[in-house]
Design a protein around this motif. Structure first.
Motif, short mmCIF file in Angstrom:
data_model
loop_
_atom_site.label_atom_id
_atom_site.label_comp_id
_atom_site.label_asym_id
_atom_site.label_seq_id
_atom_site.Cartn_x
_atom_site.Cartn_y
_atom_site.Cartn_z
N ARG A 16 3.24 6.30 2.93
CA ARG A 16 3.21 7.73 3.23
C ARG A 16 4.42 8.11 4.08
NH1 ARG A 16 -0.47 8.74 7.38
NH2 ARG A 16 -2.02 7.72 6.10
N ASN A 17 4.77 7.29 5.05
CA ASN A 17 5.96 7.56 5.86
C ASN A 17 7.22 7.53 5.02
OD1 ASN A 17 4.48 7.92 8.20
ND2 ASN A 17 4.67 5.79 8.84
N MET A 18 7.29 6.62 4.05
CA MET A 18 8.43 6.57 3.14
C MET A 18 8.49 7.84 2.29
SD MET A 18 8.31 2.53 1.97
CE MET A 18 9.07 2.88 0.42
N ALA A 19 7.33 8.33 1.85
CA ALA A 19 7.29 9.56 1.05
C ALA A 19 7.73 10.76 1.89
CB ALA A 19 5.89 9.78 0.50
N ALA A 20 7.31 10.83 3.14
CA ALA A 20 7.71 11.92 4.02
C ALA A 20 9.23 11.90 4.24
CB ALA A 20 6.97 11.83 5.36
N ALA A 21 9.78 10.71 4.41
CA ALA A 21 11.23 10.59 4.57
C ALA A 21 11.95 11.03 3.29
CB ALA A 21 11.61 9.15 4.92
N CYS A 22 11.38 10.70 2.15
CA CYS A 22 11.96 11.11 0.86
C CYS A 22 11.96 12.63 0.74
CB CYS A 22 11.20 10.46 -0.28
SG CYS A 22 11.84 10.89 -1.91
N LEU A 23 10.88 13.27 1.15
CA LEU A 23 10.82 14.73 1.10
C LEU A 23 11.89 15.35 2.00
CD1 LEU A 23 6.98 15.49 1.12
CD2 LEU A 23 8.55 15.36 -0.82
N GLN A 24 12.08 14.78 3.16
CA GLN A 24 13.11 15.30 4.06
C GLN A 24 14.51 15.10 3.49
OE1 GLN A 24 11.91 13.25 7.62
NE2 GLN A 24 10.61 14.93 8.27
N GLU A 25 14.75 13.96 2.86
CA GLU A 25 16.04 13.72 2.21
C GLU A 25 16.29 14.74 1.11
OE1 GLU A 25 16.32 9.72 0.73
OE2 GLU A 25 15.73 8.87 2.66
N TYR A 56 4.27 7.16 -5.46
CA TYR A 56 4.38 8.62 -5.32
C TYR A 56 5.25 9.19 -6.42
CZ TYR A 56 2.28 8.91 -0.67
OH TYR A 56 1.41 8.88 0.38
N THR A 57 4.91 10.40 -6.86
CA THR A 57 5.74 11.17 -7.76
C THR A 57 6.34 12.31 -6.95
OG1 THR A 57 4.33 10.65 -9.65
CG2 THR A 57 5.80 12.55 -9.87
N ALA A 72 5.26 15.27 -2.78
CA ALA A 72 5.08 13.84 -3.08
C ALA A 72 3.60 13.64 -3.38
CB ALA A 72 5.52 12.99 -1.91
N GLU A 73 3.31 13.43 -4.65
CA GLU A 73 1.92 13.26 -5.09
C GLU A 73 1.60 11.77 -5.20
OE1 GLU A 73 -0.98 14.47 -8.80
OE2 GLU A 73 1.03 15.31 -8.69
N PRO A 74 0.54 11.31 -4.53
CA PRO A 74 0.20 9.89 -4.59
C PRO A 74 -0.31 9.49 -5.96
CG PRO A 74 -1.46 11.08 -3.35
CD PRO A 74 -0.38 12.06 -3.69
N LYS A 75 -0.03 8.24 -6.33
CA LYS A 75 -0.54 7.69 -7.59
C LYS A 75 -0.88 6.23 -7.38
CE LYS A 75 4.12 6.96 -9.43
NZ LYS A 75 5.05 7.26 -10.51
N SER A 76 -1.53 5.63 -8.33
CA SER A 76 -2.01 4.24 -8.33
C SER A 76 -2.79 3.94 -7.05
CB SER A 76 -0.87 3.26 -8.59
OG SER A 76 -0.01 3.14 -7.48
N SER A 77 -2.50 2.88 -6.38
CA SER A 77 -3.28 2.47 -5.21
C SER A 77 -3.10 3.40 -4.01
CB SER A 77 -2.92 1.04 -4.81
OG SER A 77 -1.57 0.97 -4.42
N GLN A 78 -2.13 4.28 -4.04
CA GLN A 78 -1.90 5.21 -2.93
C GLN A 78 -2.83 6.43 -3.02
OE1 GLN A 78 0.01 4.20 -0.56
NE2 GLN A 78 0.00 5.99 0.74
N GLU A 79 -3.50 6.61 -4.16
CA GLU A 79 -4.38 7.76 -4.34
C GLU A 79 -5.52 7.82 -3.32
OE1 GLU A 79 -5.58 7.60 -8.43
OE2 GLU A 79 -3.84 8.75 -9.08
#
Length: 104
Positions: A16-25, A56-57, A72-79
């Motif tokens: 989730r932290n990686m996804a948040a960083a991706c959104l900021q990038e 995440y997508t 960032a929408e979670p998928k697979s085991s992150q759901e």
């Protein structure tokens, strides 16, 4: 019995932290796009760390020349993450669809 659920929760939080960083990038990329073109239209999501792709997508929704939302929408085991889908808009507002707290 106690260690495994804790480990899975730690992995979800890290992703989730990686996804948040991706959104900021992506938001920074979109701001640079706007600076050179005076519109967000035509911009697409930029790839982030490859480790994030299975979980995440990441998408960009451009709602006119001066507005965007990156999600960032979670998928697979992150759901199973309590925060659900993370989002960041052109005004810097951070949101999530889940009931979790401390998502950002």
């Amino acid at each position: 019995a106690i260690a495994y659920p804790s480990y899975v929760n730690h992995l979800r939080k890290t992703r989730r932290n990686m996804a948040a960083a991706c959104l900021q990038e992506n938001a920074q990329y979109l701001q640079r796009w706007y600076t050179t073109r005076l519109t967000y239209e035509g911009a697409v999501a930029q790839p982030c760390q490859q480790e994030l792709d299975p979980f995440y997508t990441v998408t960009v929704d451009v709602a006119g020349p001066r507005s965007f939302t990156v999600t960032a929408e979670p998928k697979s085991s992150q759901e199973g993450d309590a925060c659900g889908t993370l989002s960041l808009d052109d005004k810097g507002r951070r949101d999530h669809t889940g009931a979790g707290s401390g998502c950002w």
